[in-house]
Design a protein around this motif. Structure first.
Motif, mmCIF file in Angstrom:
data_model
loop_
_atom_site.group_PDB
_atom_site.id
_atom_site.type_symbol
_atom_site.label_atom_id
_atom_site.label_comp_id
_atom_site.label_asym_id
_atom_site.label_seq_id
_atom_site.Cartn_x
_atom_site.Cartn_y
_atom_site.Cartn_z
ATOM 1 N N GLU A 94 43.268 36.623 33.310
ATOM 2 C CA GLU A 94 42.416 36.998 32.183
ATOM 3 C C GLU A 94 42.933 36.418 30.884
ATOM 4 O OE1 GLU A 94 42.041 41.226 32.052
ATOM 5 O OE2 GLU A 94 41.591 41.375 34.191
ATOM 6 N N GLY A 95 42.050 35.729 30.154
ATOM 7 C CA GLY A 95 42.364 35.273 28.815
ATOM 8 C C GLY A 95 41.948 36.319 27.798
ATOM 9 N N PRO A 96 42.284 36.121 26.526
ATOM 10 C CA PRO A 96 41.984 37.143 25.500
ATOM 11 C C PRO A 96 40.496 37.368 25.243
ATOM 12 C CG PRO A 96 42.870 35.125 24.504
ATOM 13 C CD PRO A 96 43.049 34.992 25.978
ATOM 14 N N ARG A 97 39.639 36.392 25.608
ATOM 15 C CA ARG A 97 38.191 36.562 25.383
ATOM 16 C C ARG A 97 37.489 37.208 26.573
ATOM 17 N NH1 ARG A 97 35.225 31.316 23.270
ATOM 18 N NH2 ARG A 97 36.334 30.287 24.975
ATOM 19 N N ALA A 98 38.228 37.462 27.658
ATOM 20 C CA ALA A 98 37.627 38.059 28.844
ATOM 21 C C ALA A 98 37.511 39.566 28.674
ATOM 22 C CB ALA A 98 38.473 37.746 30.073
ATOM 23 N N PRO A 99 36.367 40.158 29.026
ATOM 24 C CA PRO A 99 36.258 41.620 28.996
ATOM 25 C C PRO A 99 37.250 42.243 29.975
ATOM 26 C CG PRO A 99 34.106 40.585 29.292
ATOM 27 C CD PRO A 99 35.137 39.517 29.486
ATOM 28 N N LYS A 100 37.538 43.520 29.782
ATOM 29 C CA LYS A 100 38.438 44.219 30.695
ATOM 30 C C LYS A 100 37.912 44.101 32.115
ATOM 31 C CE LYS A 100 41.726 47.017 32.056
ATOM 32 N NZ LYS A 100 43.138 46.582 32.075
ATOM 33 N N SER A 101 38.785 43.701 33.032
ATOM 34 C CA SER A 101 38.370 43.484 34.420
ATOM 35 C C SER A 101 39.181 44.360 35.356
ATOM 36 C CB SER A 101 38.561 42.010 34.805
ATOM 37 O OG SER A 101 38.357 41.822 36.189
ATOM 38 N N TYR A 102 38.523 44.796 36.427
ATOM 39 C CA TYR A 102 39.225 45.535 37.468
ATOM 40 C C TYR A 102 39.294 44.717 38.751
ATOM 41 C CZ TYR A 102 38.606 49.383 34.220
ATOM 42 O OH TYR A 102 38.637 50.173 33.088
ATOM 43 N N THR A 103 39.019 43.411 38.628
ATOM 44 C CA THR A 103 39.084 42.527 39.784
ATOM 45 C C THR A 103 40.534 42.302 40.186
ATOM 46 O OG1 THR A 103 37.052 41.395 39.159
ATOM 47 C CG2 THR A 103 38.517 40.240 40.672
ATOM 48 N N GLN A 104 40.831 42.495 41.454
ATOM 49 C CA GLN A 104 42.177 42.294 41.978
ATOM 50 C C GLN A 104 42.094 41.465 43.238
ATOM 51 O OE1 GLN A 104 43.916 46.148 42.618
ATOM 52 N NE2 GLN A 104 43.431 46.878 40.573
ATOM 53 N N SER A 105 43.226 40.891 43.623
ATOM 54 C CA SER A 105 43.278 40.187 44.900
ATOM 55 C C SER A 105 42.843 41.121 46.013
ATOM 56 C CB SER A 105 44.707 39.693 45.169
ATOM 57 O OG SER A 105 45.110 38.758 44.204
ATOM 58 N N GLY A 106 41.948 40.640 46.854
ATOM 59 C CA GLY A 106 41.457 41.457 47.960
ATOM 60 C C GLY A 106 40.158 42.174 47.671
ATOM 61 N N HIS A 107 39.784 42.277 46.401
ATOM 62 C CA HIS A 107 38.501 42.905 46.084
ATOM 63 C C HIS A 107 37.350 42.003 46.529
ATOM 64 C CE1 HIS A 107 39.644 46.100 42.843
ATOM 65 N NE2 HIS A 107 40.297 46.254 43.970
ATOM 66 N N THR A 108 36.250 42.621 46.886
ATOM 67 C CA THR A 108 35.089 41.872 47.366
ATOM 68 C C THR A 108 33.930 42.004 46.377
ATOM 69 O OG1 THR A 108 34.325 43.770 48.673
ATOM 70 C CG2 THR A 108 35.746 42.149 49.783
ATOM 71 N N ALA A 109 32.966 41.096 46.486
ATOM 72 C CA ALA A 109 31.788 41.103 45.614
ATOM 73 C C ALA A 109 30.632 40.463 46.369
ATOM 74 C CB ALA A 109 32.077 40.342 44.316
ATOM 75 N N PRO A 110 29.393 40.727 45.936
ATOM 76 C CA PRO A 110 28.221 40.146 46.610
ATOM 77 C C PRO A 110 28.121 38.644 46.382
ATOM 78 C CG PRO A 110 27.558 41.340 44.636
ATOM 79 C CD PRO A 110 29.001 41.635 44.832
ATOM 80 N N LEU A 111 27.717 37.935 47.400
ATOM 81 C CA LEU A 111 27.571 36.490 47.302
ATOM 82 C C LEU A 111 26.372 36.087 46.444
ATOM 83 C CD1 LEU A 111 28.301 35.680 51.041
ATOM 84 C CD2 LEU A 111 29.672 34.839 49.122
ATOM 85 N N HIS A 112 25.262 36.794 46.598
ATOM 86 C CA HIS A 112 24.022 36.362 45.957
ATOM 87 C C HIS A 112 23.954 36.680 44.473
ATOM 88 C CE1 HIS A 112 23.197 40.629 46.662
ATOM 89 N NE2 HIS A 112 22.209 40.537 45.790
ATOM 90 N N ALA A 113 24.840 37.570 43.977
ATOM 91 C CA ALA A 113 24.752 38.035 42.586
ATOM 92 C C ALA A 113 25.876 37.505 41.712
ATOM 93 C CB ALA A 113 24.749 39.567 42.559
ATOM 94 N N THR A 114 26.580 36.474 42.171
ATOM 95 C CA THR A 114 27.689 35.900 41.418
ATOM 96 C C THR A 114 27.617 34.382 41.490
ATOM 97 O OG1 THR A 114 29.092 36.016 43.386
ATOM 98 C CG2 THR A 114 29.242 37.854 41.840
ATOM 99 N N SER A 115 28.077 33.722 40.438
ATOM 100 C CA SER A 115 28.090 32.254 40.465
ATOM 101 C C SER A 115 29.066 31.744 41.516
ATOM 102 C CB SER A 115 28.455 31.704 39.085
ATOM 103 O OG SER A 115 29.758 32.105 38.701
ATOM 104 N N ILE A 116 30.189 32.416 41.663
ATOM 105 C CA ILE A 116 31.186 31.989 42.641
ATOM 106 C C ILE A 116 30.634 32.154 44.063
ATOM 107 C CG2 ILE A 116 32.414 34.200 42.913
ATOM 108 C CD1 ILE A 116 35.037 32.604 42.602
#
Length: 262
Positions: free
Chosen positions: A124-146
């Motif tokens: 996280e850089g200083p312009r990034a909002p607070k994140s709770y993303t950690q190694s091992g966390h999952t996210a939806p494929l269709h709703a993210t650019s990654i």
């Protein structure tokens, strides 16, 4: 016959133990035995025995006052080894750290695991909002650019098989149509990067580019994420996003080269 029966019983015990560990990763920091039993569908006595065994093996720990269970730090060496030995993590770590420092935004790398993506590391850089993303966390494929970059390595038929018929809406801006998702992924393939604005969380946007291995297959993706004022459509109209697009593509290319891609 007896051996097969014993093997089947052993496999079932392992599956039940893993289901207990996953229940303790369900979002709440600590759970009662009855909570774990409800989440796993196991009986209370079976759940209690499994938790006691896992506690003895230092996989879970029990609070001496509340008697609530949580995952133990005994799992950390195993998890750390799995992440640190992953070739994408090894190739991406320093690249992402530099990317976050240079842009001031958040930088992630993720791989596809079935119908979800899994983050391997996040800076996280200083312009990034607070994140709770950690190694091992999952996210939806269709709703993210990654995720869209990861899906760009699949055919439309394969994407429908992986994602299923329904695409869940996380905000009012989430792409929930397979046909529209196909169009977006066609754009990813043509341009070499993906854009997402407020599809997963309001006020946030991201850019991503695919990572390839020596065979040319897409094995991961890199993303920059931050506020929509920096990465959203307004920023694009003001010409601010183009430099960040170049940054994320160059980062993905550097990781691809480290993995042997030409």
């Amino acid at each position: 016959m007896a051996t097969r029966a014993t093997d089947a019983g052993t496999n079932q015990s392992v599956e039940r133990a893993v289901s207990v560990l996953r229940a303790l990763d369900s979002g709440r920091p600590e759970l009662r035995v009855s909570d774990v039993a409800e989440l796993t569908g196991l009986g209370s006595s079976t759940t209690s025995r499994l938790l006691s065994t896992l506690e003895r093996l230092d996989m879970v720990e029990r609070d001496p006052v509340s008697n609530l269970y949580r995952l133990s730090l005994g799992l950390l060496p195993l998890a750390a080894t799995a992440v640190n030995r992953h070739p994408v993590h090894r190739a991406a770590r320093m690249v992402l750290q530099d990317l976050a420092h240079r842009t001031g935004l958040g930088a992630n790398v993720a791989v596809r695991r079935g119908g979800e993506l899994m983050f391997l590391c996040n800076f996280e850089g200083p312009r990034a909002p607070k994140s709770y993303t950690q190694s091992g966390h999952t996210a939806p494929l269709h709703a993210t650019s990654i995720g869209k970059c990861l899906l760009s390595g699949l055919s439309p038929k394969e994407r429908r098989r992986v994602l299923g018929a329904a695409l869940d809406a996380h905000t009012e801006y989430t792409t929930t149509s397979h046909d529209l998702l196909d169009e977006e992924i066609d754009t990813v393939r043509r341009t070499g990067y993906a854009v997402e604005a407020e599809e997963r969380a309001l006020g946030r946007a991201s850019l991503a580019a695919p990572v390839r291995d020596a065979s040319g297959e897409i094995v991961a993706a890199v993303s920059l994420w931050g506020p929509t004022s920096v990465l959203g459509d307004r920023a694009d109209a003001e010409g601010k996003r183009l430099a960040l697009v170049r940054e994320v593509i160059e980062a993905a290319d550097a990781i691809s080269q480290a993995l042997g891609a030409l």
